[in-house]
Design a protein around this motif. Structure first.
Motif, mmCIF file in Angstrom:
data_model
loop_
_atom_site.group_PDB
_atom_site.id
_atom_site.type_symbol
_atom_site.label_atom_id
_atom_site.label_comp_id
_atom_site.label_asym_id
_atom_site.label_seq_id
_atom_site.Cartn_x
_atom_site.Cartn_y
_atom_site.Cartn_z
ATOM 1 N N ASP A 45 49.825 25.245 92.177
ATOM 2 C CA ASP A 45 49.684 23.888 91.646
ATOM 3 C C ASP A 45 48.664 23.089 92.458
ATOM 4 N N TYR A 49 45.264 21.239 91.101
ATOM 5 C CA TYR A 49 45.025 19.808 91.306
ATOM 6 C C TYR A 49 43.729 19.573 92.097
ATOM 7 N N THR A 61 51.848 17.942 96.506
ATOM 8 C CA THR A 61 52.308 19.349 96.543
ATOM 9 C C THR A 61 52.254 19.892 97.965
#
Length: 743
Positions: A45, A49, A61
């Motif tokens: 993730d 991003y 994260t």
């Protein structure tokens, strides 16, 4: 908090973290296991991003991953997270925060063994150095990083950073090579992102190189990938590139189109809000990390206070210890900064010296290749000059014509010697010379040298004497060609400066042990001599002692340089003793192998006057029409008939279908070379004498001619007497001695 206070706070915090790590280092090494599935999902993730320039979510994260790492006491995972923090902040232009996390990672690395972590740490340090403008130091760090890990993703990121550095130092060839590799990369994590960045950088380089059409191709490729995968920052950069390139090409409508798109991105509320959100998130996470460190420090202070109540002595020792550690850390930090700057300066200077050295080597190679090409190309017209001069002298010219022709012949031979000297020096400078190891008779080598120079000695009214030790074994193993060159130069030099005098060539055996002999050689004259000052430079190229000597006696000044270099191939050294007005003595020793079992039989030698050439039929392999005519006429003068082959393929066909007494083989021809033609002929005829008749170039090797199957070599342009001697020796020796066998 102002940047100055923040910087100071980070410095103090780093020192205290160092103290904490020293005291609690065991806690990080006890649990090396990572939370695999959940952590991997978080990192995936984060990567998405980061690529999409969603900095706030990327930081969130990483913060989540950091909490897991701290709760599991997973030092390796925490190190990876700090590295990603540092990279993200560096990409966003926040160098100070990037350094903060890089320093935290550096502390962790001291207590764990983690090769990938060390490699990535060096990669980040290279990025920081690149950000400072220290290109060469950055390249060195990337090289060290690559050695520590073979991780594909890290390797691809190293390629990308190297491409940026190569662009900075205008090494566009290497930059383009790296970027093209990234366009077709098979990275399992950042394939599309790396290809996008590579296309964007190629577009920038194309603009620098003024290849605007290529720039448009790469900029559009960037835009296509960036829009497909949502790489917001790269979309903006692609718009900028396309707008600028189209403006340069005069396509203003298309330039305006991308300019408007760019302005819409810059003015969008989303981007303004996103920038604010990213700033708030970054400040929040940075503040939380700093508060975490403050809490740790406060807990440590409380622990120290409790310790003080127990023991005043312990508190004093602890304070002293922390003070010393702090002072040491400050000192180390300052020394490290000085060292980094010094190292970078030294590295830059060393790189400049390497570039200068490479340029000098390239210039030397260019000079060597140029001289080699020139000397090689001069041989063809010079062959025509010397060959036609010889033919004209053979046709009973009038006396006044004969005088002119002799002058022309002398000038041609002088020019030939000069060309040969330059070629020899080039071969020595380019390390193209290697000594042969074949059987030969030293007495014959020295006798041939003396006989060939006897006419010069007679013209100078100089006695030329050979003093040869009969105890020297008849059969020796070495390189007779180079040995002959050494004595031709030494004796020729002595004759030049000893008019109306005497020149002695001395060869003596110093000792013999089984199959090894040590020989002593000397060339002594009673000529003009050499001063002590001139002796210091007499073996340098183009050195003859003085301009007056050069004008009076002629020559190139290369002879003694060649002698010195050739003797170096045999592990020997030339020595000189001389006195002005009393002559000179050049002497050296040489170790050679001998055949102790060889019989000292009388050698059977043939002389030119003994040859009966009439009726011989040879094959001349030569691609140059003028050379064909001259060689044919010189053969016809001795009643030798010949066939002409224009190239190697024709030579092979004629040799298969006809019978010849010998083949005169040119080496440099279009199509297959003379060497290859000789190898092919040797497959079906091992007996016929093949004489290489060629203009030797820098890359040629006499040994390779013999290995291909040649019996002898005559270099063009040649002296007619040498030409006939070689033909006679090889044809009549083969008939008397029988088949020569495979070479």
């Amino acid at each position: 908090m102002t940047s100055g206070l923040q910087h100071k706070w980070m410095g103090v915090k780093t020192l205290l973290i160092l103290c904490m790590i020293v005291c609690t280092q065991a806690s990080f090494g006890q649990n090396d296991t990572s939370s695999t599935s959940k952590i991997q999902s978080i990192f995936d993730d984060f990567m998405d991003y980061r690529h999409q320039n969603k900095v706030d979510k990327a930081l969130q994260t990483l913060d989540e991953a950091a909490n897991i790492a701290e709760s599991n006491e997973d030092a390796k995972l925490l190190l990876d997270i700090y590295h990603q923090y540092a990279r993200l902040f560096l990409e966003e232009g926040d160098r100070e925060t990037a350094l903060f996390y890089w320093d935290r990672a550096n502390i962790l690395l001291r207590d764990i063994s983690y090769s990938f972590g060390q490699a990535f740490h060096l990669y980040l340090e290279a990025a920081l150095r690149f950000d400072e403008g220290n290109n060469f130091q950055s390249l060195k760090l990337l090289e060290e990083s690559r050695k520590l890990s073979n991780n594909r993703n890290l390797g691809n990121n190293i390629l990308l950073l190297e491409a940026y550095i190569y662009t900075n130092i205008t090494n566009y060839e290497n930059a383009i090579k790296n970027l093209n590799a990234l366009i077709v990369n098979s990275d399992d994590k950042e394939r599309a992102y790396l290809a996008t960045k590579a296309n964007l950088q190629l577009a920038k380089i194309s603009v620098i190189l003024n290849d605007l059409d290529e720039g448009i191709i790469h900029a559009k490729a960037t835009l296509e990938l960036a829009e497909k995968y949502g790489f917001a920052k790269e979309v903006k950069n692609a718009y900028e590139q396309l707008s600028g390139i189209y403006e340069k090409t005069g396509r203003y409508d298309e330039s305006l189109f991308y300019t408007k798109k760019l302005e819409r991105i810059k003015d969008s509320i989303f981007n303004i809000e996103k920038a604010k959100l990213d700033l708030v998130t970054a400040d929040k996470i940075r503040f939380e990390h700093q508060m975490t460190e403050l809490n740790k420090l406060q807990a440590k202070n409380e622990e120290l206070s409790e310790s003080k109540n127990r023991s005043e002595i312990t508190a004093i020792l602890t304070s002293a210890f922390l003070t010393i550690i702090s002072l040491l850390a400050v000192s180390l930090f300052r020394n490290n900064q000085i060292k980094l700057k010094t190292n970078d300066l030294l590295y830059t200077k060393n790189k400049e010296l390497e570039l200068a050295r490479d340029a000098a080597v390239s210039a030397m190679e260019a000079k060597t290749n140029f001289l080699s090409t020139v000397t090689h190309e001069l041989r063809t017209p010079l062959y025509a000059v010397t060959g036609l001069t010889h033919l004209l002298l053979e046709e009973n010219p009038s006396e006044h014509q004969k005088e002119h022709l002799k002058s022309l012949k002398f000038s041609g031979e002088y020019l030939l010697n000069f060309i040969n000297d330059i070629l020899q020096i080039n071969k020595i400078d380019a390390d193209k010379l290697e000594p042969l190891s074949i059987e030969f008779k030293l007495n014959k080598v020295l006798t041939d040298v003396v006989d060939s120079l006897q006419q010069n000695a007679n013209e100078n009214k100089t006695k030329l004497i050979l003093d040869y030790d009969p105890n020297i074994p008849q059969q020796l193993l070495g390189d007779p060609i180079k040995l002959s060159q050494i004595f031709m130069n030494l004796v020729g030099n002595a004759l030049k400066f000893a008019k109306n005098g005497k020149v002695e060539v001395i060869a003596k055996m110093l000792r013999k042990e089984e199959d090894q002999v040590k020989l002593y050689f000397e060339v002594r004259d009673n000529g003009i001599g050499i001063s002590d000052e001139q002796q210091k430079h007499i073996f340098d190229s183009f050195e003859q002692g003085s301009i007056q000597i050069n004008r009076e006696y002629g020559g190139t000044g290369l002879g003694l340089t060649i002698v010195k270099s050739l003797l170096g191939l045999f592990g020997s050294t030339i020595h000189l003793e001389s006195e002005l007005g009393h002559g000179s003595s050049f002497f050296f020793e040489m170790d050679l192998k001998c055949d102790s079992k060889a019989l000292d039989e009388l050698s059977f030698e043939l002389h030119p006057e003994e040859f009966d050439f009439s009726g011989l039929h040879v094959l001349v392999v030569e691609d140059n029409k003028i050379n064909q005519v001259i060689t044919k006429k010189m053969l016809n003068k001795k009643e030798i008939s010949c066939d002409i082959a224009n190239n190697g393929n024709e030579a092979i066909d004629l040799a298969k279908t006809n019978t010849y007494d010998a083949i005169l083989m040119d080496i440099h021809m279009p199509g297959i070379s003379g060497e290859e033609a000789t190898r092919q002929i040797r497959k079906f005829n091992q007996d016929i004498p093949i004489i290489a008749l060629t203009a030797i170039s820098l890359d040629d090797s006499l040994e390779s001619f013999y290995q291909a199957g040649c019996n002898d070599v005559v270099t063009k342009p040649f002296k007619p007497e040498v030409f006939y001697q070689k033909i006679g020796e090889n044809i009549f020796k083969s008939k008397i001695q029988g088949p020569i066998g495979s070479i």
